[in-house]
Design an enzyme around this catalytic site. Structure first.
Site, PDB file in Angstrom:
ATOM      1  N   ASP A  48      56.824  42.666  45.902  1.00 43.29           N
ATOM      2  CA  ASP A  48      55.412  43.024  46.077  1.00 43.29           C
ATOM      3  C   ASP A  48      54.964  43.763  44.815  1.00 43.29           C
ATOM      4  OD1 ASP A  48      52.964  44.128  46.651  1.00 43.29           O
ATOM      5  OD2 ASP A  48      53.462  44.517  48.749  1.00 43.29           O
ATOM      6  N   THR A 114      41.447  35.423  32.872  1.00 45.00           N
ATOM      7  CA  THR A 114      40.287  34.767  33.465  1.00 45.00           C
ATOM      8  C   THR A 114      39.001  34.891  32.654  1.00 45.00           C
ATOM      9  OG1 THR A 114      38.818  34.886  35.394  1.00 45.00           O
ATOM     10  CG2 THR A 114      39.945  36.904  34.808  1.00 45.00           C
ATOM     11  N   ASP A 115      38.093  33.968  32.899  1.00 46.74           N
ATOM     12  CA  ASP A 115      36.737  34.021  32.346  1.00 46.74           C
ATOM     13  C   ASP A 115      35.945  35.220  32.895  1.00 46.74           C
ATOM     14  OD1 ASP A 115      37.164  32.476  34.771  1.00 46.74           O
ATOM     15  OD2 ASP A 115      35.000  32.146  34.812  1.00 46.74           O
ATOM     16  N   TYR A 141      37.370  42.516  40.273  1.00 40.47           N
ATOM     17  CA  TYR A 141      38.420  41.566  39.866  1.00 40.47           C
ATOM     18  C   TYR A 141      38.433  41.411  38.335  1.00 40.47           C
ATOM     19  CZ  TYR A 141      40.490  36.936  38.959  1.00 40.47           C
ATOM     20  OH  TYR A 141      41.221  35.888  38.448  1.00 40.47           O
TER      21      TYR A 141
HETATM   22  N1  NAP Z   1      41.940  30.421  40.754  1.00 37.07           N
HETATM   23  C1  NAP Z   1      41.069  30.438  39.750  1.00 37.07           C
HETATM   24  O1  NAP Z   1      40.007  29.784  39.799  1.00 37.07           O
HETATM   25  C2  NAP Z   1      41.358  31.199  38.495  1.00 37.07           C
HETATM   26  C3  NAP Z   1      40.396  31.235  37.472  1.00 37.07           C
HETATM   27  C4  NAP Z   1      40.672  31.927  36.292  1.00 37.07           C
HETATM   28  C5  NAP Z   1      41.875  32.561  36.150  1.00 37.07           C
HETATM   29  N2  NAP Z   1      42.801  32.552  37.147  1.00 37.07           N
HETATM   30  C6  NAP Z   1      44.055  33.270  36.948  1.00 37.07           C
HETATM   31  O2  NAP Z   1      45.119  32.322  36.958  1.00 37.07           O
HETATM   32  C7  NAP Z   1      46.279  32.920  37.538  1.00 37.07           C
HETATM   33  C8  NAP Z   1      46.801  32.045  38.639  1.00 37.07           C
HETATM   34  O3  NAP Z   1      45.754  31.840  39.588  1.00 37.07           O
HETATM   35  P1  NAP Z   1      45.984  30.973  40.895  1.00 37.07           P
HETATM   36  O4  NAP Z   1      44.749  30.198  41.128  1.00 37.07           O
HETATM   37  O5  NAP Z   1      47.299  30.293  40.824  1.00 37.07           O
HETATM   38  O6  NAP Z   1      46.026  32.147  41.958  1.00 37.07           O
HETATM   39  P2  NAP Z   1      46.463  32.093  43.492  1.00 37.07           P
HETATM   40  O7  NAP Z   1      46.616  30.679  43.931  1.00 37.07           O
HETATM   41  O8  NAP Z   1      45.548  33.004  44.229  1.00 37.07           O
HETATM   42  O9  NAP Z   1      47.913  32.730  43.442  1.00 37.07           O
HETATM   43  C9  NAP Z   1      48.113  34.087  43.176  1.00 37.07           C
HETATM   44  C10 NAP Z   1      49.485  34.449  43.688  1.00 37.07           C
HETATM   45  O10 NAP Z   1      49.662  35.839  43.471  1.00 37.07           O
HETATM   46  C11 NAP Z   1      50.371  36.339  44.569  1.00 37.07           C
HETATM   47  N3  NAP Z   1      50.167  37.758  44.817  1.00 37.07           N
HETATM   48  C12 NAP Z   1      49.010  38.376  45.154  1.00 37.07           C
HETATM   49  N4  NAP Z   1      49.254  39.675  45.412  1.00 37.07           N
HETATM   50  C13 NAP Z   1      50.592  39.861  45.239  1.00 37.07           C
HETATM   51  C14 NAP Z   1      51.443  40.968  45.360  1.00 37.07           C
HETATM   52  N5  NAP Z   1      51.012  42.182  45.756  1.00 37.07           N
HETATM   53  N6  NAP Z   1      52.762  40.812  45.090  1.00 37.07           N
HETATM   54  C15 NAP Z   1      53.246  39.611  44.720  1.00 37.07           C
HETATM   55  N7  NAP Z   1      52.489  38.506  44.599  1.00 37.07           N
HETATM   56  C16 NAP Z   1      51.167  38.640  44.852  1.00 37.07           C
HETATM   57  C17 NAP Z   1      49.845  35.578  45.768  1.00 37.07           C
HETATM   58  O11 NAP Z   1      50.805  35.670  46.789  1.00 37.07           O
HETATM   59  P3  NAP Z   1      50.521  35.126  48.277  1.00 37.07           P
HETATM   60  O12 NAP Z   1      50.705  33.631  48.147  1.00 37.07           O
HETATM   61  O13 NAP Z   1      51.561  35.791  49.081  1.00 37.07           O
HETATM   62  O14 NAP Z   1      49.120  35.543  48.613  1.00 37.07           O
HETATM   63  C18 NAP Z   1      49.667  34.191  45.194  1.00 37.07           C
HETATM   64  O15 NAP Z   1      50.788  33.373  45.420  1.00 37.07           O
HETATM   65  C19 NAP Z   1      45.880  34.333  37.947  1.00 37.07           C
HETATM   66  O16 NAP Z   1      46.226  35.214  36.937  1.00 37.07           O
HETATM   67  C20 NAP Z   1      44.360  34.263  38.048  1.00 37.07           C
HETATM   68  O17 NAP Z   1      43.776  35.524  37.802  1.00 37.07           O
HETATM   69  C21 NAP Z   1      42.571  31.871  38.308  1.00 37.07           C
END
Ligand code: NAP
Length: 330
Positions: A48, A114-115, A141
């Protein structure tokens, strides 16, 4: 010297991937499946990231040479009510990872951002050299992700500038990959649009926010590639070519699904374009999410990463085709 080729990696030490159950994390699992270096994938259950002691214990246990952090607090609206948790996961945890990596000989830290670190200070695409913020105009965020970026850079600037002078061989590196509008194996805008299009015959979608959809599979490949290549540390804007509004993306995805045989209730002409102000949310989102990708493009072309740098349309088309294939099978 090119210290980061795999031959020079200490294969007794694993690559550590955080966020294994997220969109990019799942894509990393696919990408690193048959790697010759051991890889440990960690999710929330194993570590975590809001608990500093848990993270420190994991780092000491595995002693990785490369860390890829795909974990983040990504619940943008919810973050408004949980700033401490968002900062713990998006800023403090990456800082600890960076501190660990700088203490490792030839360590590498890949982190996704992120953007949302930009607050509409420009009309055209942001460069890596543009100032992020201003902080008070970012949602929680965005603030927490920016704090994470700054913490990583501070750690490396402080520790590595002197290390570099002392011994180039042992110099550790970081890559902050800023991306936008991610889609992969998980919940995302494209899946939501396709689901709604199968249930409804009309839809309103925001048309005055513009960005670039980015494939999680591609982002995973870029992360692994940079981690193992002879490329300079820094921030890289990791988005495909092109731009589109949410409205344009909804139409594109729905037309693509229909072309692959998906029976949908919604016709593209029944999608109504609306301004973001008519779709209120807890957290403010950027209107301009355009990011200039020339820096990444240049290093990838020097490494002959792929023949052609992708446009978002090809990747979304392929993604939608796979979703339709799966749904037709079931
Ligand atoms: N999604 C977008 O549109 C977007 C856009 C720009 C940038 N990003 C960046 O790209 C990266 C990947 O994004 P993504 O879309 O793959 O995100 P995601 O699908 O929301 O996955 C984030 C992961 O982080 C884990 N997490 C959250 N809190 C946690 C904690 N306390 N301890 C351990 N793990 C934790 C979550 O675990 P659980 O599965 O248990 O919840 C989830 O598996 C991130 O850095 C995000 O900021 C994303």
């Amino acid at each position: 010297m090119s210290y980061s080729s795999f031959d020079l990696l200490d294969i007794s030490r694993p690559i550590l991937v955080f966020g294994k159950d997220g969109q990019v994390g799942r894509a990393l699992q696919g990408c690193l499946k048959s790697f010759k270096v051991p890889v440990v994938f960690l999710g929330r259950d194993e570590c975590d990231l809001s608990e500093e002691s848990a993270l420190t214990a994991i780092l000491n246990q595995y002693q990785p040479q490369i860390i890829i952090n795909a974990a983040a607090y990504t619940a943008v609206d919810q973050a408004e009510g949980e700033p401490d948790l968002a900062f713990a996961i998006n800023a403090k945890a990456p800082q600890l990872m960076a501190q660990y990596v700088t203490g490792v000989s030839r360590g590498v830290f890949v982190h996704y951002s992120t953007d949302y670190v930009f607050a509409d200070t420009k009309q055209d695409a942001y460069l890596e050299t543009d100032s992020a913020g201003p902080v008070d105009q970012l949602c929680v965020y965005g603030q927490s992700k920016l704090a994470g970026e700054n913490a990583i850079q501070d750690v490396f600037n402080l520790i590595c500038s002197s290390e570099k002078l002392k011994n180039t061989d042992h110099f550790s590196k970081y890559f902050i990959l800023r991306t936008s509008w991610v889609y992969g194996d998980g919940s995302n805008f494209i899946r939501t649009m396709l689901k709604l299009a199968s249930e409804r015959d009309s839809l309103r979608v925001v048309a005055d926010q513009v960005g670039t959809p980015s494939s999680a599979t591609w982002l995973a490949e870029i992360g692994v590639h940079l981690a193992t290549a002879d490329v300079a540390s820094g921030i890289y804007h990791a988005v495909p070519d092109g731009e589109v509004s949410w409205y344009g993306l909804a139409i594109f995805a729905i037309e693509a699904a229909a072309s692959y045989g998906e029976g949908l209730e919604l016709k593209p002409e029944s999608i109504q374009a609306i301004p973001a102000k008519d779709y209120p949310s807890m957290a403010a989102r950027p209107y301009n999410s355009r990011m200039n990708n020339q820096k990444l493009k240049k290093v990838l072309s020097e490494m002959a990463f792929t023949g052609q740098y992708p446009r978002w349309q090809e990747q979304v088309d392929c993604y939608v085709q796979n979703i339709v294939k799966e749904s037709l099978k079931s």
